[in-house]
Design a protein around this motif. Structure first.
Motif, short mmCIF file in Angstrom:
data_model
loop_
_atom_site.label_atom_id
_atom_site.label_comp_id
_atom_site.label_asym_id
_atom_site.label_seq_id
_atom_site.Cartn_x
_atom_site.Cartn_y
_atom_site.Cartn_z
N UNK A 180 0.78 -1.35 -0.13
CA UNK A 180 0.11 0.18 -0.08
C UNK A 180 0.94 1.47 0.04
N UNK A 181 0.46 2.14 -0.88
CA UNK A 181 1.18 3.48 -0.81
C UNK A 181 0.36 4.62 -0.95
N UNK A 182 -0.94 4.36 -1.50
CA UNK A 182 -2.12 5.31 -1.65
C UNK A 182 -1.88 5.84 -2.89
N UNK A 183 -3.06 6.62 -3.60
CA UNK A 183 -3.20 7.31 -4.86
C UNK A 183 -2.34 8.46 -5.03
N UNK B 3 0.89 -1.67 -11.16
CA UNK B 3 -0.01 -2.62 -11.40
C UNK B 3 -1.40 -2.07 -11.80
N UNK B 4 -1.81 -0.82 -11.01
CA UNK B 4 -3.14 -0.12 -11.47
C UNK B 4 -3.09 0.42 -12.88
N UNK B 5 -1.84 0.78 -13.22
CA UNK B 5 -1.97 1.11 -14.80
C UNK B 5 -2.12 0.05 -15.70
N UNK B 6 -1.51 -1.09 -15.35
CA UNK B 6 -1.69 -2.40 -16.26
C UNK B 6 -3.11 -2.84 -16.08
N UNK B 7 -3.79 -2.83 -14.93
CA UNK B 7 -5.05 -3.41 -15.00
C UNK B 7 -5.93 -2.39 -15.52
N UNK B 8 -5.80 -1.36 -15.43
CA UNK B 8 -6.76 -0.32 -16.26
C UNK B 8 -6.53 -0.45 -17.69
N UNK B 9 -5.57 -0.70 -18.21
CA UNK B 9 -5.20 -0.87 -19.69
C UNK B 9 -5.86 -2.20 -20.15
N UNK B 10 -5.84 -3.47 -19.21
CA UNK B 10 -6.34 -4.57 -19.63
C UNK B 10 -8.25 -4.50 -19.70
N UNK B 11 -8.60 -3.62 -18.71
CA UNK B 11 -9.84 -3.34 -18.85
C UNK B 11 -10.51 -2.46 -20.11
N UNK B 12 -9.74 -1.48 -20.35
CA UNK B 12 -10.13 -0.58 -21.48
C UNK B 12 -9.90 -1.56 -22.75
N UNK B 13 -8.64 -2.46 -22.92
CA UNK B 13 -8.69 -3.16 -24.13
C UNK B 13 -9.62 -4.18 -24.39
N UNK C 173 -7.69 0.76 -6.09
CA UNK C 173 -6.43 0.41 -6.91
C UNK C 173 -5.18 0.09 -6.08
N UNK C 174 -5.42 -0.65 -4.87
CA UNK C 174 -4.24 -1.02 -3.91
C UNK C 174 -3.38 -2.01 -4.83
N UNK C 175 -2.05 -1.84 -4.73
CA UNK C 175 -1.06 -2.59 -5.36
C UNK C 175 -1.52 -4.38 -5.40
N UNK C 176 -1.90 -4.74 -4.16
CA UNK C 176 -2.19 -6.03 -3.79
C UNK C 176 -3.34 -6.36 -4.87
#
Length: 377
Positions: free
Chosen positions: A63-66, A72-82, A268-271
């Motif tokens: 955890x680091x906050x937004x 991993x958040x950027x990667x997950x967002x890209x996968x969702x939009x793709x 969007x927590x890293x875990x």
């Protein structure tokens, strides 16, 4: 004596370990799990790819906050939009939070405040998402609800038209009502609903909390209907057990969710996003989705063969591995009898048995489930 609020009618089962579609309780009794944590563990319990990805992330940072960039958040967002018709993603912690975000986004973008949802819908238990839910049993005991929601009749386009005025921002719908009874939308109704939203400049919000992430044999269930929603809400299966939700929106909505407009400490927590990336790397493979569709068709065929002789069974419905058995009476005692036989299922309202096996379920396990259902019914 428990110090936990008694908000759940808990089963007399304590799980000590789980693998795939199998749970083992503290008495070493084995269960075939067709609940998947209420449609959450789409890849089954303790999936090795998710396990490894989360373990790697746990050893780095959890955890680091937004305030920080989170890879991993950027990667997950890209996968969702793709794999959707959306362009931007806001991460939160659950389906209810996702629906709250969708409601806020629709109102902020349009400057209007009314939302049309549907009778027998379910969108969550926070005050906004509860108000969007068209079920009196969910509302009972909480006093006046938020006034900006009006409920149309599912699959009745005329009832939607009758509620449209110049204050309506959006229409919010599940393309298959889950908690409300596993009711699939009629394709003609959905086509007319989308056109109605276009004609009246309304946003179309599709709640994919239960239907998304491969559950119906598509990345998202709206794809069965050739829709192009403005906002999609995902959760449940997205993290395979790690709490995560996502609001996916089109390009035009970007400026409405600028800095300070919305937020979530853990969103969007890293875990959680590491888990989501691992899930999507598996589920969004075309071969995987095709297999879900084939398994769903096979299971419905089995159920029809084994259950149609029962006068108690009225209809077998659903898509992919989201299946409802509509019965001619209440099913609570039947679900208890199934559990005694080592088979776990859910209800969806008083008269529907809801089956949500892991998408990794085997044909042998589907056959085992159909046999138990036939014995009990």
């Amino acid at each position: 004596m428990s110090s936990i609020f008694p908000t759940y009618a808990r089963w007399d089962v304590t799980v000590q370990k789980a693998e795939g579609a199998i749970l083992i309780d503290t008495n070493e009794k084995e269960y075939l799990d067709f609940t998947s944590g209420i449609g959450v563990c789409n890849l089954g319990h303790n999936h090795p790819v998710v396990h490894q990805k989360v373990k790697e992330q746990l050893d780095q940072v959890w955890h680091v906050s937004n305030l920080f960039h989170i890879p991993t958040q950027e990667q997950a967002a890209q996968m969702l939009t793709e794999h959707s018709c959306g362009d931007y993603v806001f991460f939160c912690n659950s389906g209810a939070e996702g629906n709250e975000g969708a409601i806020k986004l629709a109102r902020k973008y349009t400057g209007k405040w009314k939302i049309i949802s549907f009778k027998q819908s379910f969108h969550g238990r926070t005050f906004g998402s509860m108000s969007a839910t068209g079920q009196e049993k969910i509302h009972e005991g909480y006093g006046p609800l938020l006034p900006q929601f009006e409920y149309a009749v599912f699959n009745d386009i005329g009832s939607v038209k009758s509620l449209i005025d110049d204050k309506v921002a959006a229409v919010m719908i599940e393309v298959i009502q889950g908690e409300g009874g596993v009711h699939p939308a009629d394709p003609q109704f959905m086509a007319e609903l989308q056109q109605l939203c276009i004609d009246h400049d309304l946003l179309l919000i599709v709640d994919e909390v239960q239907t998304g992430i491969g559950r119906t044999g598509k990345a998202f269930a709206y794809e069965h209907y050739n829709l192009s929603p403005d906002i999609i809400v995902s959760a449940k299966g997205l993290g395979n057990g790690f709490p995560i939700g996502a609001v996916i929106g089109k390009e035009k909505l970007k400026e409405a969710f600028g800095p300070g407009s919305h937020g979530s400490t853990y969103g969007g927590n890293p875990l959680a996003t590491a888990a989501a990336c691992a899930v999507m790397s598996q589920v969004f493979q075309p071969e995987f989705l095709q297999e879900v569709e084939l398994k769903g068709n096979y299971f419905k065929k089995l159920l029809n063969e084994k259950l149609t002789s029962s006068n108690f069974v009225k209809e077998i419905k659903g898509k992919g591995l989201m299946i409802g058995i509509e019965c001619d009476g209440e099913v609570g005692t039947l679900i208890t009898k199934m559990r005694e036989k080592g088979f776990l299922a859910l209800s969806a309202g008083p008269t529907v048995i809801r089956l949500l096996p892991p998408l990794t379920v085997t044909n042998e396990q589907l056959e085992q489930a159909a046999t138990v259902l036939a014995e009990v019914l």
